[in-house]
Scaffold this active site. Structure first.
Site, PDB file in Angstrom:
ATOM      1  N   GLU A 154      -3.801  -1.296   6.774  1.00 55.07           N
ATOM      2  CA  GLU A 154      -2.430  -1.815   6.713  1.00 55.07           C
ATOM      3  C   GLU A 154      -1.628  -1.403   7.939  1.00 55.07           C
ATOM      4  O   GLU A 154      -0.790  -2.155   8.420  1.00 55.07           O
ATOM      5  CB  GLU A 154      -1.764  -1.330   5.418  1.00 55.07           C
ATOM      6  CG  GLU A 154      -2.335  -2.034   4.196  1.00 55.07           C
ATOM      7  CD  GLU A 154      -2.001  -1.337   2.895  1.00 55.07           C
ATOM      8  OE1 GLU A 154      -2.655  -0.324   2.580  1.00 55.07           O
ATOM      9  OE2 GLU A 154      -1.104  -1.799   2.182  1.00 55.07           O
ATOM     10  N   HIS A 209       1.046  -5.789  -1.857  1.00 49.27           N
ATOM     11  CA  HIS A 209      -0.145  -5.440  -1.066  1.00 49.27           C
ATOM     12  C   HIS A 209      -0.423  -6.523  -0.024  1.00 49.27           C
ATOM     13  O   HIS A 209      -1.582  -6.721   0.388  1.00 49.27           O
ATOM     14  CB  HIS A 209      -1.415  -5.310  -1.939  1.00 49.27           C
ATOM     15  CG  HIS A 209      -1.451  -4.090  -2.810  1.00 49.27           C
ATOM     16  ND1 HIS A 209      -2.000  -4.117  -4.074  1.00 49.27           N
ATOM     17  CD2 HIS A 209      -1.066  -2.814  -2.605  1.00 49.27           C
ATOM     18  CE1 HIS A 209      -1.932  -2.910  -4.617  1.00 49.27           C
ATOM     19  NE2 HIS A 209      -1.359  -2.098  -3.741  1.00 49.27           N
ATOM     20  N   ARG A 260       6.888  -0.293   6.897  1.00 51.68           N
ATOM     21  CA  ARG A 260       6.483  -1.020   5.698  1.00 51.68           C
ATOM     22  C   ARG A 260       7.697  -1.084   4.767  1.00 51.68           C
ATOM     23  O   ARG A 260       8.312  -0.054   4.475  1.00 51.68           O
ATOM     24  CB  ARG A 260       5.349  -0.288   5.000  1.00 51.68           C
ATOM     25  CG  ARG A 260       5.003  -0.936   3.688  1.00 51.68           C
ATOM     26  CD  ARG A 260       4.104  -0.051   2.868  1.00 51.68           C
ATOM     27  NE  ARG A 260       3.721  -0.729   1.644  1.00 51.68           N
ATOM     28  CZ  ARG A 260       3.417  -0.088   0.525  1.00 51.68           C
ATOM     29  NH1 ARG A 260       3.452   1.228   0.480  1.00 51.68           N
ATOM     30  NH2 ARG A 260       3.074  -0.753  -0.543  1.00 51.68           N
ATOM     31  N   ARG A 274      -0.896   2.477 -13.967  1.00 48.70           N
ATOM     32  CA  ARG A 274      -0.125   1.308 -14.428  1.00 48.70           C
ATOM     33  C   ARG A 274      -0.977   0.456 -15.368  1.00 48.70           C
ATOM     34  O   ARG A 274      -2.170   0.260 -15.131  1.00 48.70           O
ATOM     35  CB  ARG A 274       0.311   0.457 -13.230  1.00 48.70           C
ATOM     36  CG  ARG A 274       1.529   1.014 -12.522  1.00 48.70           C
ATOM     37  CD  ARG A 274       1.818   0.252 -11.238  1.00 48.70           C
ATOM     38  NE  ARG A 274       1.376   0.991 -10.083  1.00 48.70           N
ATOM     39  CZ  ARG A 274       1.387   0.523  -8.824  1.00 48.70           C
ATOM     40  NH1 ARG A 274       1.819  -0.698  -8.587  1.00 48.70           N
ATOM     41  NH2 ARG A 274       0.978   1.266  -7.831  1.00 48.70           N
TER      42      ARG A 274
END
Ligand code: AMP
Length: 408
Positions: free
Chosen positions: A394, A181, A92, A245
């Site tokens: 993922e 993402h 990734r 965040r």
């Protein structure tokens, strides 16, 4: 299933490596994709470094690797794999800029390009590169592929990806919206298109709003398999309220905080990335489970702040989903994923409740049971659009892309 069957199922395995600054998430996925060995090396570079490993038979173990760096940790991970040797490695990589619109093989040339992009993702890309270097030092001849978080969003039209700032910042400095993402939004939208029935199983174009709600949160509009717009921008800070965040704030906030509180840029950056979101508003935690508990306990000392954090999180997510529907020529439904999206029926119901003009109707019983990795729809028959929970995977998507690039 016997061990022999497990090693058969792990034929031609691909190792998936997801490196953070002090962690490595890994998975070894066989050709039939139903069996995997997986784990997490964490606290790297500290005396508390360790590997939490899960074997193909589901046995869990913890291995202490004091002070190990990325290379030493990967070496220990490979020891845990025993005699199963990967045929390739898929990494990734967070930021592919506008250079990489798809997964790509690791070569000296592509590595140099990713190094050049590190300025766009200073916290992430160097860690991802450390993983590639660690694998190269252990297996110099093994083919490796980089799968970018941003690549799926390279189909966004310019009207969605440009900022309304001077053009030269885009043309000379690549300042634009990228979206993140991507592997998750791609996986769940693809899966939803396969599962969707509202259009009489028609196989034509479908429009989804995908909500990846975990510690990081983003929503994407996906039409006919292409990302049309997404909530994250140049960095993964834009958009939704997240665990720590802030998501969107007034761009004038930086100047104001500097002028009035004498905060410098790095302090503001840290505040917006690490001390805001659910943590900032609740004042105590970034964990949605704990927020929900505090919000439902009127006697809890942080009840009011937790309740507001929960309501704000859902209001902002619903508002963003509603606005992203503008990017879809037609809409089939909404897909929820990520730790919060997959597990919290409360958050899902509140977000749907925020989108009052959309004619969404929930089947309460179905919504309640969609937890802990369950996949399914939760709209009622009279809902205007479909509602789905699809656990993201993922690692599987990175594995598929790695196999496709290498023709395995
Ligand atoms: P992720 O980053 O995808 O692992 O998601 C982490 C977030 O999912 C954290 O805020 C968790 O509190 C949240 N989460 C996990 N399980 C639940 C649950 N049962 N209810 C509410 N939030 C949950």
């Amino acid at each position: 299933m016997t061990d022999m069957n497990h090693s058969d199922a792990l034929q031609n395995p691909v190792l998936i490596v997801n490196c953070g600054s002090s962690s490595i998430k890994y998975a070894l996925i066989g050709a039939d994709a139903t069996h995997r060995i997986e784990g997490l090396a964490e606290n790297l570079g500290t005396p508390d470094a360790r590997i939490k490993h899960k074997s193909a038979t589901g046995d869990k173990s913890e291995i202490s690797i004091p002070d190990a760096d990325h290379t030493q940790a990967l070496q220990s991970v490979l020891e845990q794999l025993g005699d199963v040797t990967p045929v390739a490695v898929g990494h990734r990589v967070v930021h592919g800029g506008d250079v990489f619109g798809e997964a790509t093989k690791v070569t000296l040339g592509t590595l140099a390009e990713v190094k050049n992009l590190s300025a766009l993702a200073p916290l992430h890309n160097p860690a991802n590169l450390a993983g590639i270097e660690a694998v190269t030092s252990i297996y110099p001849d093994l083919p490796q592929v980089m799968v970018f978080d941003t690549a799926f969003h390279q189909t966004m039209p310019e009207v969605a990806y440009r900022y309304a700032i001077p053009k030269n910042l885009y043309t000379d400095h690549a300042i634009r919206r990228y979206g993140f993402h991507g592997t998750s939004h791609a996986f769940v939208s693809n899966r939803a298109s396969k599962l969707s029935t509202s259009a009489g199983n028609r196989d034509d174009k479908k429009g989804w709003l995908t909500a990846h709600l975990g510690n990081g949160c983003s929503v994407t509009a996906v039409y006919d398999g292409n990302s049309m717009d997404s909530s994250m921008g140049l960095t993964p800070l834009e958009g939704l309220m997240m665990g720590t965040r802030s998501g969107d704030v007034d761009p004038g906030l930086h100047g104001h905080l500097h002028r009035t509180l004498d905060m410098d840029l790095s302090e503001i950056d840290t505040m917006l990335n690490k001390k805001s979101g659910l943590l900032g508003v609740s004042t105590v935690t970034n964990d949605m489970r704990t927020i929900e508990e505090m919000a439902s306990d009127a006697s809890h000392e942080h009840h009011a702040d937790a309740k507001l954090a929960l309501e704000m999180f859902c209001y902002r997510a619903g508002r963003y989903l509603a606005s992203l529907s503008c990017a879809l020529p037609e809409m089939t439904g909404i897909v929820f994923t990520g730790g919060i999206g997959e597990n919290s029926s409360t958050v899902r119901a509140k977000i749907v409740g925020v989108m009052r003009q959309f004619g969404l109707k929930i089947d309460e019983a179905k919504n309640e049971v969609l937890i802990r990795g369950e996949e399914g729809s939760f709209h009622s028959d009279d809902s205007r659009y479909e509602l789905w929970v699809i656990p993201t995977d993922e690692e599987y998507r990175i594995c598929e892309e790695t196999r496709a690039v290498l023709d395995l």
